[in-house]
Design an enzyme around this catalytic site. Structure first.
Site, PDB file in Angstrom:
ATOM      1  N   ALA A 133      28.867  -9.231  11.913  1.00  0.00           N
ATOM      2  CA  ALA A 133      28.046  -8.620  10.862  1.00  0.00           C
ATOM      3  C   ALA A 133      28.601  -8.954   9.485  1.00  0.00           C
ATOM      4  CB  ALA A 133      27.976  -7.100  11.045  1.00  0.00           C
ATOM      5  N   CYS A 134      27.703  -9.298   8.569  1.00  0.00           N
ATOM      6  CA  CYS A 134      28.078  -9.502   7.169  1.00  0.00           C
ATOM      7  C   CYS A 134      26.962  -8.924   6.311  1.00  0.00           C
ATOM      8  CB  CYS A 134      28.317 -10.975   6.857  1.00  0.00           C
ATOM      9  SG  CYS A 134      26.854 -12.024   6.972  1.00  0.00           S
ATOM     10  N   ASP A 135      27.043  -9.102   5.007  1.00  0.00           N
ATOM     11  CA  ASP A 135      26.057  -8.516   4.098  1.00  0.00           C
ATOM     12  C   ASP A 135      24.635  -8.953   4.421  1.00  0.00           C
ATOM     13  OD1 ASP A 135      27.018  -6.605   2.465  1.00  0.00           O
ATOM     14  OD2 ASP A 135      27.577  -7.929   0.824  1.00  0.00           O
ATOM     15  N   ILE A 142      24.801  -6.043   8.243  1.00  0.00           N
ATOM     16  CA  ILE A 142      25.372  -4.733   8.539  1.00  0.00           C
ATOM     17  C   ILE A 142      24.292  -3.656   8.512  1.00  0.00           C
ATOM     18  CG2 ILE A 142      26.891  -2.934   7.610  1.00  0.00           C
ATOM     19  CD1 ILE A 142      28.869  -5.070   6.882  1.00  0.00           C
TER      20      ILE A 142
END
Length: 554
Positions: free
Chosen positions: A465-467, A499
């Protein structure tokens, strides 16, 4: 044992602008594929396109170009069922012409996608639906592509929906939830669409007119290069998204719809200044910066990840003057020879720039290439003088300064990224100082050993997960997916997502250090692992061994 140090909570105007820019970028970037599709259709089928009636190559594809590009006489072509509209010729006569794809996509599809994405960011799928309905009113209430309206009205409509739902949260009788939810969203969407048509439409037309007048003023008096004084330092501080996606992209799309290209797409995306700075460090830098610059060139110029050169500028702040000079020179070149892009180049790689420039013809592509070369050469020369003048002093002071500049870049961005992590790894390898392991940690001892918390939770669904859920997390997922495949482990899925889209179904969530707390709040029942570098983390091997042990225990 892993230790963590207290970090200063970000705040202030700079952080606020960053967050605003990130929000705007979050609406645009997921829809870049749609912009590219529109750009290709425009490039191929408008009259001046590759297959149009006025093709620069003589490749007129009749009547396909007239149907898809729009404007073809339906009575002559007689393609059944296609949408037509009353079309006027230059002498004022009218006929039923094909609508085609170009105008419909830029008028309706692209703004509605942006509105839906903005609504989803604010309030999920429900917010996206109401945002789309509301922005439809703004679109129909104006006569220009309403990207600015979509970027404002979309999130606003979703926020109003969120506040409306709070009014009767927990007060609806069982069995009536779907009825209330659907009718309330529909009625609110209708009201906002009407308000958007009569009230917001004229307001956004006025705002677009003002912004367009400012750009026209800068063009008329040859002042566009002055924008580099703002844009180039803003890029290094990650403040550019608010300008680029909030002003340049909406106005650029309007210009491209009218003339087939826009210089505004190249003010921020030109890879020349970054290339010139990295070349200067390659030849005149010292220590870790000099050693890592050649590899950074590939990532920046071909990959389009501009943030790779920001630590170099921060390590030697005077070189920002070189970036300004190079950026202004590139803009001036495009302004003088009328170069531009047909659609946004994202990421700002020379490959993406080439694809976006060729649509306006080979001559335009040569002008754009010239602007990249000029920007790179000017930046290289100015930065070279700056680095040469202080080379001896830099050699004496060289040590942790470049590593500190990388850390400062991460702080400016508000989060770590795989690009900066890889750069830190190369710098550390050059100086012999540390590895990424110190920054990799398992949350709450989740991977503390085969007897740890993971042993009681089967790891079948692993999510990076990232922005945005598009770039760095996709690379990390690919790395771990290959490791699991090579280990011969079946039944394990490795995916990537934003996220904000974590729904608690993941068994294991892997994030970068600065984002782990947000991921835990979004998916509290998942096991969380925090890494410094998505591309190269020793934690991946621990995850693979954990999965293997669980499979062997079955």
């Amino acid at each position: 044992m892993t230790t963590t140090s207290a970090t200063k909570k970000p705040g202030g105007a700079r952080i606020a602008v960053q967050r605003f820019g990130t929000f705007l970028s979050g609406m645009i970037m997921p829809n870049i594929a749609a912009f590219i599709a529109w750009g290709f259709i425009t490039m191929l089928f408008i009259p001046a396109g590759f297959f149009g009636a006025n093709s620069p190559f003589g490749w007129h594809w009749s009547p396909v170009a007239e149907i898809l590009g729009g404007g073809g006489d339906a009575a002559v072509i007689n393609w059944p069922g296609a949408m037509t509209a009353l079309t006027a010729t230059e002498d004022g006569t009218t006929y039923q012409g094909y609508v085609g794809l170009v105008s419909v996509m830029i008028t309706y599809l692209l703004p509605l996608l942006i509105a839906n994405t903005g609504g989803r960011i604010v309030y999920g799928a429900r917010g996206g639906v109401v945002a789309t309905i509301a922005v439809m009113g703004v679109i129909v209430g104006t006569n220009i592509p309403m990207f600015l309206g979509a970027m404002i009205m979309g999130p606003l409509a979703a926020w109003i929906t969120k506040q409306m739902d709070r009014l009767w949260d927990g007060k609806i009788r069982p069995g009536f939830e779907m009825l209330v939810n659907n009718f309330s969203a529909g009625i609110l969407g209708m009201v906002l669409a009407i308000v958007g048509f009569f009230a917001f439409g004229p307001v956004f037309l006025g705002i677009s007119a003002v912004l367009g007048s400012i750009v026209a003023f800068l063009v008329q008096f040859n002042l566009l290069p002055v924008l580099s004084i703002i844009v180039e330092p803003a890029k290094v501080l990650f403040l550019n998204n608010a300008i680029n996606h909030g002003v340049f992209t909406p106005l650029g799309i309007e210009q491209a719809a009218e003339s087939g290209k826009s210089i505004l797409f190249l003010i921020e995306a030109n890879p020349g200044p970054g290339l010139g700075l990295l070349l200067a460090f390659t030849f005149f830098g010292v220590g870790a910066a000099k050693a890592s610059a050649p590899g950074a060139i590939i990532i920046q110029f071909l990959g389009g990840i501009h943030e790779i050169y920001f630590p170099y500028a921060l390590a030697k702040p005077m070189t920002i003057l070189a970036l300004i000079a190079g950026g202004a020179s590139g803009v001036a070149t495009n302004m003088i020879f009328q170069g531009g892009l047909a659609f946004p180049a994202a990421p700002g790689s020379i490959i993406a720039v080439t694809v976006a420039a060729i649509g306006a013809g080979p001559a335009n592509l040569l002008v754009v290439y010239l602007s990249v070369v000029v920007a790179a050469v000017v930046t290289f020369l100015v930065a070279g003088v700056i680095l040469r003048a202080s080379r001896k002093r830099d050699q004496e002071a060289e040590g942790d300064s470049f590593a500190a500049a990388i850390d400062q870049t991460a702080a400016n961005k508000g989060k770590e990224s795989s690009t900066l992590g890889a750069l830190r790894t190369r710098a550390a390898g050059t100086t012999g100082a540390g590895t990424t392991e110190a920054a990799d940690r398992d949350v709450d001892g989740a991977l503390g050993g085969l007897g740890g918390g993971v042993a009681t939770k089967q790891l079948n669904n692993i999510v990076f997960a990232c922005d945005a859920g598009m770039g760095s997390s996709a690379m990390g997922a690919s790395v771990l997916r290959n490791k699991i495949k090579k280990a011969g482990l079946d039944g394990v899925t490795v995916t990537n997502q934003a996220i904000a889209n974590l729904d608690g179904s993941a068994d294991l969530v892997i994030t970068q250090n600065q984002l782990t707390d947000r991921a835990k709040a979004q998916s509290p029942d998942s096991v969380h692992v925090s890494v410094d570098n998505f591309m190269n983390s020793p934690k991946y091997d621990e995850v693979v061994e954990m999965v293997r042990a669980q499979h062997d225990a079955k």
